[in-house]
Design a protein around this motif. Structure first.
Motif, mmCIF file in Angstrom:
data_model
loop_
_atom_site.group_PDB
_atom_site.id
_atom_site.type_symbol
_atom_site.label_atom_id
_atom_site.label_comp_id
_atom_site.label_asym_id
_atom_site.label_seq_id
_atom_site.Cartn_x
_atom_site.Cartn_y
_atom_site.Cartn_z
ATOM 1 N N LEU A 124 0.187 -8.237 -4.911
ATOM 2 C CA LEU A 124 0.949 -7.184 -4.658
ATOM 3 C C LEU A 124 1.389 -6.299 -5.786
ATOM 4 O O LEU A 124 1.875 -5.338 -5.730
ATOM 5 N N GLU A 178 -0.664 -3.245 -6.871
ATOM 6 C CA GLU A 178 -0.264 -2.083 -6.214
ATOM 7 C C GLU A 178 -0.072 -0.822 -7.069
ATOM 8 O O GLU A 178 -0.749 0.482 -7.326
ATOM 9 N N LEU A 236 -7.123 -1.952 -4.273
ATOM 10 C CA LEU A 236 -5.975 -1.839 -3.049
ATOM 11 C C LEU A 236 -6.555 -2.501 -1.679
ATOM 12 O O LEU A 236 -5.720 -3.043 -0.818
ATOM 13 N N MET A 237 -7.846 -2.773 -1.505
ATOM 14 C CA MET A 237 -8.248 -3.593 -0.460
ATOM 15 C C MET A 237 -7.832 -5.230 -0.754
ATOM 16 O O MET A 237 -7.286 -5.596 0.263
ATOM 17 N N VAL A 250 -5.036 -5.904 -2.424
ATOM 18 C CA VAL A 250 -3.710 -5.852 -2.586
ATOM 19 C C VAL A 250 -3.155 -6.098 -1.085
ATOM 20 O O VAL A 250 -2.229 -6.478 -0.458
ATOM 21 N N ASP A 251 -3.999 -5.347 -0.110
ATOM 22 C CA ASP A 251 -3.602 -5.248 1.478
ATOM 23 C C ASP A 251 -4.044 -6.439 2.200
ATOM 24 O O ASP A 251 -4.075 -6.765 3.207
ATOM 25 N N ASN A 284 -6.846 -8.297 2.561
ATOM 26 C CA ASN A 284 -7.964 -8.168 3.512
ATOM 27 C C ASN A 284 -9.020 -9.576 3.405
ATOM 28 O O ASN A 284 -8.824 -9.994 1.944
#
Length: 266
Positions: free
Chosen positions: A93, A96, A112-113, A115-116, A118
């Motif tokens: 995190l 980000e 970002l992928m 971080v999310d 996935n």
């Protein structure tokens, strides 16, 4: 900026002119031949490709002249290693905020992928699919110049046939004249072949090859990003990530960059 395309064009023109000699250069200008070859090639390309591709020709030339620094793999590897260190210390995190500082869209989207949170397989699938789509677009654009490289000599042959037909039609074997236009018609026949070969091998083929080189640089960059973000997500050691990602470079460059990294860490 990569000036090799312009340098190549200049050298090719200079060598051709040197072979012709300046005082005879006028013999190689023929407007009908030029119109047949250049005009015919452009007309055929317009017939073959949609306007959305034709309008990107200036963009393609710009891509050829662009230097390789846009996709600087060693610099990208160091960015990935820095992100890996942050992720090991503060978690995914924490990346980000760093993602907002990344300007290159593909790299930013990849960070970002992860971080999310996935799934790694999903991250790889989505990113590799983007690379495949990008390669398809590039192959389509490069194909236009490959087609031009094939069309130019074909129109040179058409011009040759035009000149030969006019020459034969103008011949008067009865001896009452008609020989005055033979030289001009034969000139058209030969010069069109010259124009077609020059247009194909000096203009179209080098552009197609340069676009292929640029595509290779971008694919290498994207592959480095994909492997890097997957390694970050997997929690790999930053030192291992650096060594793994630099493996795609030449051995000498790898050694130099690894020594520099080790020296910087002391």
């Amino acid at each position: 900026m990569d000036l090799t395309l312009l340098i190549g064009w200049f050298l090719a023109a200079a060598l051709i002119v040197n072979g012709i000699t300046v005082e005879k250069l006028g013999n190689f200008w023929d407007q009908p031949s030029f119109v047949i070859v250049v005009g015919g090639t452009i007309a055929s390309l317009i017939a073959c490709y949609p306007f959305r591709m034709l309008k990107d020709v200036p963009k393609h030339i710009g891509t050829c002249l662009r230097g390789s620094k846009k996709y600087d793999v060693p610099k990208t590897v160091e960015q990935i290693v820095d992100l890996a260190m942050i992720a090991r210390q503060s978690g995914l995190l924490a990346l980000e905020e760093k993602a907002g500082e990344i300007k290159e869209p593909f790299f930013k989207a990849a960070v970002l992928m992860i971080v999310d949170a996935n799934d790694p397989d999903k991250v790889r699938f989505v990113l590799e699919r983007q690379v495949e789509d990008m390669m398809s677009r590039h192959d389509e654009a490069r194909g236009m110049y490959i087609k031009g490289s094939a069309l130019a000599p074909a129109f040179g042959m058409i011009g040759t046939l035009v000149g030969l037909v006019n020459m034969l039609k103008g011949m008067d074997l009865s001896g009452s004249g008609g020989a005055s236009s033979l030289g001009q018609d034969m000139g058209v026949a030969l010069i069109t072949t010259f124009y077609g070969s020059a247009l194909s091998n000096v203009i179209f083929h080098p552009i197609a090859q340069k676009l292929a080189v640029r595509e290779g640089e971008e694919v290498l960059y994207c592959s480095t990003v994909i492997e890097g973000v997957i390694s970050i997500q997997s929690g790999e050691n930053p030192k291992y990530i650096r060594e793994h990602l630099l493996a795609s470079l030449q051995r000498g460059q790898q050694t130099k960059l690894l020594k520099k990294a080790d020296g910087g860490g002391k």
